[in-house]
Design a protein around this motif. Structure first.
Motif: not given
Length: 311
Positions: A49-57
């Motif tokens: 999530e930190r790498h993508l800068q978007i929440p996944l869960l």
């Protein structure tokens, strides 16, 4: 630079953890499934999530739900698994000079019919295809199917609403199985009240037929204790033939033994007995090889014919 950083963060084991969390419905259940500490899964998903800068869960009560971005990653991972399996099968076919392989799981009580009917036809049509056959309980089968580890399955019993493609066929009646010399062998049908007073042979709880038996007794407010409990149909039938108790099978499954004179199959008097169903199952949207597609059609035709022949 941004694209490179994102690509580096999307590692295979992080995707695998995210996929497992979605499949199991939570981080703790996912950790138990893959045999790691829950903190390991949480840490890797957090890094992703930190790498993508978007929440996944996102939390939903005690469980977690996958966001739209998480679903995109899971679909990508599922496609990777499918392509890898197809590649492995192709390489194996080249190595062993085969023309493909098919994997399926068959309920124990239906193996004889599968071998003597559909499998013989399929093997005549595709003699060089490797067929991997296993049996197991329904939840395990569905799990393996969603992971792409099994092509199709034949099962019996209550199914619920799993995320798979299902064709269902009538399989009843469920019958009490006794030897020809048994005092009840002459009955045209048998009530649950009579059965509750007998020595009974139950299957393990995960067997579909046992779930039907439990539901039928429960509807009559009966809770008989079995004399035996088995995890193999062959054991249950051997006990019944020996006169040590009453086992249960559908009339279709019992027919070869009835025809040989080994047993008598007495229909159980209950609506569930006559509406019991078997199921032919595959993953939704899964692309079959020509051999697997042919086996699916052979199985569907055979099961449809058997169901229609009972009417």
């Amino acid at each position: 630079m941004v694209q490179q950083r994102i690509d580096q963060g999307i590692t295979e084991h992080r995707l695998a953890y995210l996929y497992e969390v979605a499949l199991q419905g939570g981080i703790r259940a996912a950790a138990e499934s893959v045999g790691v500490n829950p903190s390991a899964i949480s840490r890797q998903i957090a890094l992703l999530e930190r790498h993508l800068q978007i929440p996944l869960l996102e939390k939903q009560g005690r469980n977690v739900a996958v966001t739209q971005a998480g679903k995109l990653l899971i679909e990508h991972h599922r496609e990777m698994l499918y392509r890898r399996r197809q590649l492995a099968e192709t390489l194996q076919d080249m190595r062993h000079l085969r023309r493909g392989s098919v994997s399926l799981r068959v309920g124990q009580g239906m193996i004889s019919e599968f071998v003597e009917g559909p499998l013989q036809q399929f093997s005549a049509d595709y003699p060089d295809v490797f067929v991997d056959i296993h049996s197991g309980n329904m939840s395990e089968t569905i799990n393996m199917m969603l992971r792409g580890k099994v092509d199709m399955a034949i099962s019996f019993g209550p199914l619920g609403d799993p995320p798979v493609m299902v064709r269902s066929f009538n399989r009843g009646p469920i019958c009490a199985i006794v030897p020809p010399h048994h005092t009840l062998a002459g009955l045209e049908a048998i009530t649950l009240e009579i059965l509750a007073s007998q020595r009974l042979i139950f299957m393990a709880e995960q067997f579909g037929i046992q779930q039907y038996i439990n539901e039928m007794f429960s509807s009559h407010h009966l809770a008989p204790l079995p004399a035996y409990q088995c995890n193999h149909f062959s054991t249950a039938i051997a006990l019944a033939i020996s006169g040590l108790g009453i086992a249960f099978m559908t009339r279709q499954s019992a027919r070869p033994l009835v025809d040989r004179g080994d047993i008598v199959a007495i229909p159980v008097e209950h609506p569930l007995s006559h509406t019991a169903t078997c199921h032919l199952i595959r993953s939704q949207g899964r692309r079959f090889t020509p051999a697997a597609e042919h086996l699916w059609k052979v199985l569907a035709s055979s099961m449809q014919s058997q169901s229609a022949g009972k009417r």
